[in-house]
Design a protein around this motif. Sequence first.
Motif, PDB file in Angstrom:
ATOM      1  N   GLN A 113       0.800  -1.200   0.501  1.00 54.37           N
ATOM      2  CA  GLN A 113      -0.256  -0.273   0.488  1.00 54.37           C
ATOM      3  C   GLN A 113       0.947   1.189   0.315  1.00 54.37           C
ATOM      4  O   GLN A 113       2.223   1.261   0.362  1.00 54.37           O
ATOM      5  CB  GLN A 113      -0.635  -0.125   0.970  1.00 54.37           C
ATOM      6  N   MET A 114       0.731   2.301  -1.239  1.00 59.02           N
ATOM      7  CA  MET A 114       1.373   3.328  -1.155  1.00 59.02           C
ATOM      8  C   MET A 114       0.180   4.713  -0.277  1.00 59.02           C
ATOM      9  O   MET A 114      -0.510   4.607  -0.583  1.00 59.02           O
ATOM     10  CB  MET A 114       1.786   3.870  -2.715  1.00 59.02           C
ATOM     11  N   ARG A 115       0.285   5.750   0.949  1.00 60.24           N
ATOM     12  CA  ARG A 115      -0.560   6.109   1.243  1.00 60.24           C
ATOM     13  C   ARG A 115       0.475   8.117   1.346  1.00 60.24           C
ATOM     14  O   ARG A 115       1.416   8.040   1.060  1.00 60.24           O
ATOM     15  CB  ARG A 115      -0.288   5.902   3.030  1.00 60.24           C
ATOM     16  N   LEU A 116       0.079   8.771   0.331  1.00 62.18           N
ATOM     17  CA  LEU A 116      -0.310  10.086   0.238  1.00 62.18           C
ATOM     18  C   LEU A 116      -0.584  10.551   0.870  1.00 62.18           C
ATOM     19  O   LEU A 116      -2.282  11.161   1.070  1.00 62.18           O
ATOM     20  CB  LEU A 116       0.316  10.351  -1.290  1.00 62.18           C
ATOM     21  N   MET A 117      -0.299  11.799   1.942  1.00 60.84           N
ATOM     22  CA  MET A 117      -0.865  12.746   2.192  1.00 60.84           C
ATOM     23  C   MET A 117      -0.051  14.263   2.322  1.00 60.84           C
ATOM     24  O   MET A 117       1.123  14.270   2.122  1.00 60.84           O
ATOM     25  CB  MET A 117      -0.749  12.733   3.902  1.00 60.84           C
ATOM     26  N   LEU A 118      -0.894  15.650   2.072  1.00 62.64           N
ATOM     27  CA  LEU A 118      -0.323  16.571   1.422  1.00 62.64           C
ATOM     28  C   LEU A 118      -0.886  17.222   2.425  1.00 62.64           C
ATOM     29  O   LEU A 118      -1.869  17.877   2.962  1.00 62.64           O
ATOM     30  CB  LEU A 118      -1.000  17.488   0.093  1.00 62.64           C
ATOM     31  N   SER A 120       0.684  21.440   4.465  1.00 63.80           N
ATOM     32  CA  SER A 120       1.239  23.125   4.046  1.00 63.80           C
ATOM     33  C   SER A 120       2.398  23.334   3.186  1.00 63.80           C
ATOM     34  O   SER A 120       2.278  24.044   2.314  1.00 63.80           O
ATOM     35  CB  SER A 120       0.529  23.700   4.691  1.00 63.80           C
ATOM     36  N   ASP A 121       2.803  22.504   3.507  1.00 65.09           N
ATOM     37  CA  ASP A 121       5.132  22.496   3.750  1.00 65.09           C
ATOM     38  C   ASP A 121       5.311  21.762   1.973  1.00 65.09           C
ATOM     39  O   ASP A 121       6.135  21.232   1.728  1.00 65.09           O
ATOM     40  CB  ASP A 121       5.648  22.432   4.577  1.00 65.09           C
ATOM     41  N   GLY A 122       4.370  20.703   2.041  1.00 64.06           N
ATOM     42  CA  GLY A 122       5.061  19.750   1.355  1.00 64.06           C
ATOM     43  C   GLY A 122       4.055  18.037   1.331  1.00 64.06           C
ATOM     44  O   GLY A 122       2.976  18.162   1.530  1.00 64.06           O
ATOM     45  N   LEU A 123       4.626  17.092   1.676  1.00 62.00           N
ATOM     46  CA  LEU A 123       3.983  15.557   1.722  1.00 62.00           C
ATOM     47  C   LEU A 123       4.885  15.048   1.497  1.00 62.00           C
ATOM     48  O   LEU A 123       6.049  14.682   2.415  1.00 62.00           O
ATOM     49  CB  LEU A 123       3.292  15.148   0.022  1.00 62.00           C
ATOM     50  N   SER A 124       3.867  13.496   2.892  1.00 63.55           N
ATOM     51  CA  SER A 124       4.202  12.171   2.887  1.00 63.55           C
ATOM     52  C   SER A 124       3.391  11.343   2.765  1.00 63.55           C
ATOM     53  O   SER A 124       2.425  11.235   1.593  1.00 63.55           O
ATOM     54  CB  SER A 124       3.850  12.491   4.727  1.00 63.55           C
ATOM     55  N   VAL A 125       5.184  10.527   2.450  1.00 63.35           N
ATOM     56  CA  VAL A 125       4.606   8.584   1.273  1.00 63.35           C
ATOM     57  C   VAL A 125       4.480   8.110   2.670  1.00 63.35           C
ATOM     58  O   VAL A 125       5.938   8.214   2.956  1.00 63.35           O
ATOM     59  CB  VAL A 125       5.191   9.493   0.087  1.00 63.35           C
ATOM     60  N   SER A 126       4.623   6.828   1.666  1.00 66.06           N
ATOM     61  CA  SER A 126       4.249   5.605   3.081  1.00 66.06           C
ATOM     62  C   SER A 126       3.954   4.610   2.349  1.00 66.06           C
ATOM     63  O   SER A 126       3.472   4.097   1.448  1.00 66.06           O
ATOM     64  CB  SER A 126       4.186   5.876   4.530  1.00 66.06           C
ATOM     65  N   GLN A 127       5.618   3.520   2.432  1.00 66.82           N
ATOM     66  CA  GLN A 127       5.051   2.226   1.565  1.00 66.82           C
ATOM     67  C   GLN A 127       4.447   1.044   2.737  1.00 66.82           C
ATOM     68  O   GLN A 127       5.763   0.956   3.423  1.00 66.82           O
ATOM     69  CB  GLN A 127       6.020   1.936   0.591  1.00 66.82           C
ATOM     70  N   HIS A 128       3.704   0.717   2.792  1.00 68.20           N
ATOM     71  CA  HIS A 128       3.474  -0.508   3.375  1.00 68.20           C
ATOM     72  C   HIS A 128       3.006  -1.815   2.419  1.00 68.20           C
ATOM     73  O   HIS A 128       2.331  -1.983   2.028  1.00 68.20           O
ATOM     74  CB  HIS A 128       2.358   0.052   4.237  1.00 68.20           C
ATOM     75  N   VAL A 129       3.926  -2.387   3.716  1.00 70.33           N
ATOM     76  CA  VAL A 129       4.296  -4.358   3.083  1.00 70.33           C
ATOM     77  C   VAL A 129       3.916  -5.033   3.868  1.00 70.33           C
ATOM     78  O   VAL A 129       3.862  -5.129   4.942  1.00 70.33           O
ATOM     79  CB  VAL A 129       5.750  -5.001   2.656  1.00 70.33           C
ATOM     80  N   PHE A 130       2.484  -5.766   2.846  1.00 70.13           N
ATOM     81  CA  PHE A 130       1.864  -6.816   3.823  1.00 70.13           C
ATOM     82  C   PHE A 130       2.054  -8.407   3.390  1.00 70.13           C
ATOM     83  O   PHE A 130       2.476  -8.054   1.957  1.00 70.13           O
ATOM     84  CB  PHE A 130       0.382  -6.551   3.660  1.00 70.13           C
ATOM     85  N   ASN A 131       1.982  -9.184   4.155  1.00 73.69           N
ATOM     86  CA  ASN A 131       2.400 -10.563   3.698  1.00 73.69           C
ATOM     87  C   ASN A 131       1.229 -11.581   3.621  1.00 73.69           C
ATOM     88  O   ASN A 131       0.804 -11.644   4.975  1.00 73.69           O
ATOM     89  CB  ASN A 131       3.441 -11.400   5.171  1.00 73.69           C
ATOM     90  N   ASP A 132       0.427 -11.443   2.816  1.00 75.14           N
ATOM     91  CA  ASP A 132      -0.662 -12.517   2.724  1.00 75.14           C
ATOM     92  C   ASP A 132      -0.996 -13.764   2.189  1.00 75.14           C
ATOM     93  O   ASP A 132      -1.431 -14.901   1.885  1.00 75.14           O
ATOM     94  CB  ASP A 132      -1.519 -12.034   1.569  1.00 75.14           C
TER      95      ASP A 132
END
Length: 292
Positions: A113-118, A120-132
Motif C-alpha cells: 500500500q502506498m499512502r500520500l498525504m499533502l 502545507s509545506d510538502g507531502l508524506s509518502v509511505s510504503q506498507h508491505v503486507f505478507n498475505d
Amino acid sequence: MNAWQLENDRFRIAVNATGGELSRIYDKFTSREWLWQPAQDVWNNSATQLFPVVGALIHQGIKVDEKFLPLPAHGFLRQQLFTCIEQDECHLLLEARATSETLSIWPWRWRVQMRLMLHSDGLSVSQHVFNDDSQSFWYSIGWHPGFAIPVASEPGWHVQFGEKGVRGPFPTRNRTLVTDGQTRTTTSFPLTETSFRDGAIYFGDCKQQQVRICSPDDTTVMMLETDEHDWLALWGIPGADLLCIEPLAGTTDTPDFDGIARNKRGIRQLVPGESQAFAVRLRFEVDACAGG
C-alpha cells in the motif's frame, strides 16, 4: 496518464496507476514543478517504487531454498497496476498485490500500500508491505523519486545530513557496492559534475535522518526525512539538472554476492500475517530559489 490528483492551497500532485508512480509535485506558490519529468535521453521516470529487491542483481535474480527466482533490477512493483482504496482532497491510499504473473516469478502473496498525504509545506509518502502468504518471504523496498534541481547548471549544490551524520559515502562501481571495512561518517556531500560519473552513491545508518538539499548559497531548498529506511542513495546523470534521493531498505548487490536471498545486504524477512511500513516526509521551502 495520471490516474489520481491531490491538491491543497499550495501543491497539486498527480499519481499514475502503473507503479503507483508520483508524476507531479506542482508548487502553486512558486509556479514550479519540483518533480523530474521523464526524458528518454536522461531518465524516463519520475518516482519509481522498488520491490521486492533494490538495485541491480549480479545473478539476474536471487535464490531461495535452492530455487532460483529471476528478477529484474529494482524488482517488479514499478510495472504493477495500483488501485485506489481511499481518497479525499489531500489524501490518497493505493494498493497493488500479487498477480498470477508475479507469482510465477516470486511465489508469495504480497500487498504493497502506498499512502500520500499533502501538507502545507510538502507531502508524506509511505510504503506498507503486507505478507498475505502462508510462508515467510524475503524482501527489500525503496522509493526512487527524482527532483528537478539545477545541480548541473549551478555549481555548489550540496546535501546536508543530520548532526549525527551517516555512514559513507559509498560509491557504486558497475552498479555493485562495497561497504565492508569503511567506517567514515559524513554530514555533508557536495554535488559536483563527477559525483555520479560511476553511478549512485550510498549512505548507511539512515534511519530517522533529515536530508537537506542546499543551494550554492547554503539555503535549504528541500528536505527529506526518513523513518525506517536503513539506507539512502543519491543518483543523477552528469550534465542533467536531476537529483534522485532514494530512501531504501536494502541495497544493490556486492560484487561477490552469492545470490542467496538471506545473504543479500539489507534484505528483510516478513512472516505470514505481518506488515512493515516505511515513511518519508518531504518539505519544500517557499522562498528558496531553485530554478524555474
